[in-house]
Design an enzyme around this catalytic site. Sequence first.
Site, PDB file in Angstrom:
ATOM      1  N   SER A   1      41.600  35.515  38.770  1.00  0.00           N
ATOM      2  CA  SER A   1      41.773  34.666  37.408  1.00  0.00           C
ATOM      3  C   SER A   1      42.250  33.196  37.598  1.00  0.00           C
ATOM      4  CB  SER A   1      42.794  35.582  36.474  1.00  0.00           C
ATOM      5  OG  SER A   1      44.163  35.555  37.148  1.00  0.00           O
TER       6      SER A   1
ATOM      7  N   GLU B   1      39.888  28.489  32.748  1.00  0.00           N
ATOM      8  CA  GLU B   1      38.703  28.340  33.460  1.00  0.00           C
ATOM      9  C   GLU B   1      38.261  29.699  33.321  1.00  0.00           C
ATOM     10  OE1 GLU B   1      36.976  27.569  37.379  1.00  0.00           O
ATOM     11  OE2 GLU B   1      38.983  26.304  37.273  1.00  0.00           O
ATOM     12  N   GLY B   2      38.772  30.851  33.344  1.00  0.00           N
ATOM     13  CA  GLY B   2      38.004  32.297  33.413  1.00  0.00           C
ATOM     14  C   GLY B   2      38.566  33.021  34.379  1.00  0.00           C
TER      15      GLY B   2
ATOM     16  N   ASP C   1      48.188  40.288  32.395  1.00  0.00           N
ATOM     17  CA  ASP C   1      48.530  41.778  31.900  1.00  0.00           C
ATOM     18  C   ASP C   1      47.212  42.274  31.144  1.00  0.00           C
ATOM     19  OD1 ASP C   1      50.504  41.178  33.617  1.00  0.00           O
ATOM     20  OD2 ASP C   1      51.975  40.862  31.688  1.00  0.00           O
TER      21      ASP C   1
END
Length: 320
Positions: free
Chosen positions: A231, A235-236, A263
């Site tokens: 991750s 930004e993704g 999470d």
Amino acid sequence: MNVLTVTFNPALDLTVQAPSWHPGQVNVAAAAQTDAGGKGVNVAALLADWTRQSGEPLQVSASGFLGTGNAGPFEALFRERGIQDAFVRVAGETRLGLKIVDPEAGSTTDFNLPGVQVSAAQLDGLLGQLRDLAGTQDAAVLAGSLPPGVPAETYARVVAALRQSGVPFVAADTSGEALRRLLAAPTLPHLLKPNIHELEVALGRELPTDADRLAAARELLERGAEWVALSLGEEGAWLVWAGGAVKAVPPQVDVVSTVGAGDAMVAGLVSARLAGLGPAEALSRATAFAAGNITRLGAQLPPHDELMALHRQVRLQKGC
Ligand SMILES: Nc1ncnc2c1ncn2[C@@H]1O[C@H](COP(=O)(O)OP(=O)(O)OP(=O)(O)O)[C@@H](O)[C@H]1O
Ligand SMILES: [Mg+2]
């Protein structure tokens, strides 16, 4: 489907809303709230939310160590969300985690305290319980840091034990020395979800380009991981598996608190896997969970329609 989450070092999260605060100054806070938290507890809470709103049948159990002195908010959360309480109780108080949220800046500042001391006998007790529970679980999620007294190799040890017990999907989300040892161990979990910073620290090298990131993830696949979700904050995230790689870019959302974004991503990936979805669909769902969780304080999904609207806005890009 049964899912077990393990939180070795949960936290009672105190979230303070302080618009435009500055360190070293007297600041005005707008509100404060206390939530039972810690990464595995958050994953359990989000999976419980999901099962209620989607109808996907998940029975969620939460284990780990809980201090007896302030277990009330955790027990209330488990009752409220229908989570099976499998926590081993230890003397003392579960640590406080302080989060200062600045809604103007869209930032969250975290202070994590060390947690209650756990003895070797208590750790053995938990490991025995996990072995007993393993036979009936469809997935297990180990998440968060380790409390004082619990050795750094515990993640590697528990992941190996759960995989050997035949748990079909074992996920781990940790950092620092625990992650470094886990990545160096002979048995990796099926799912790893480090953020980019955690992976760089654990591997001891920087990963500035997509090519570096995908190569690092593929090294973990070669060593037994099935899905590596890497991750990258707003930004993704990349999801890398043996058959390819996909990047999901989240929709823009109003940030209330970024606590638990990772999470929520883990909860989305695990629920998707248990529903039989493939990696790209799973990452897309997980990205919607993460973006939705950010629009709320504490670990909770937005209502189903809102979550589905976010899901439709996730953009997937194929990696090479
Ligand atoms: N500002 C944001 N807007 C929309 N989505 C976000 C934002 N920040 C994070 N996300 C989503 O949440 C996912 C996980 O975020 P991040 O990489 O920060 O995880 P993390 O560092 O593991 O978080 P955590 O503190 O929960 O452990 C991202 O891949 C992204 O999809
Ligand atoms: Mg994280």
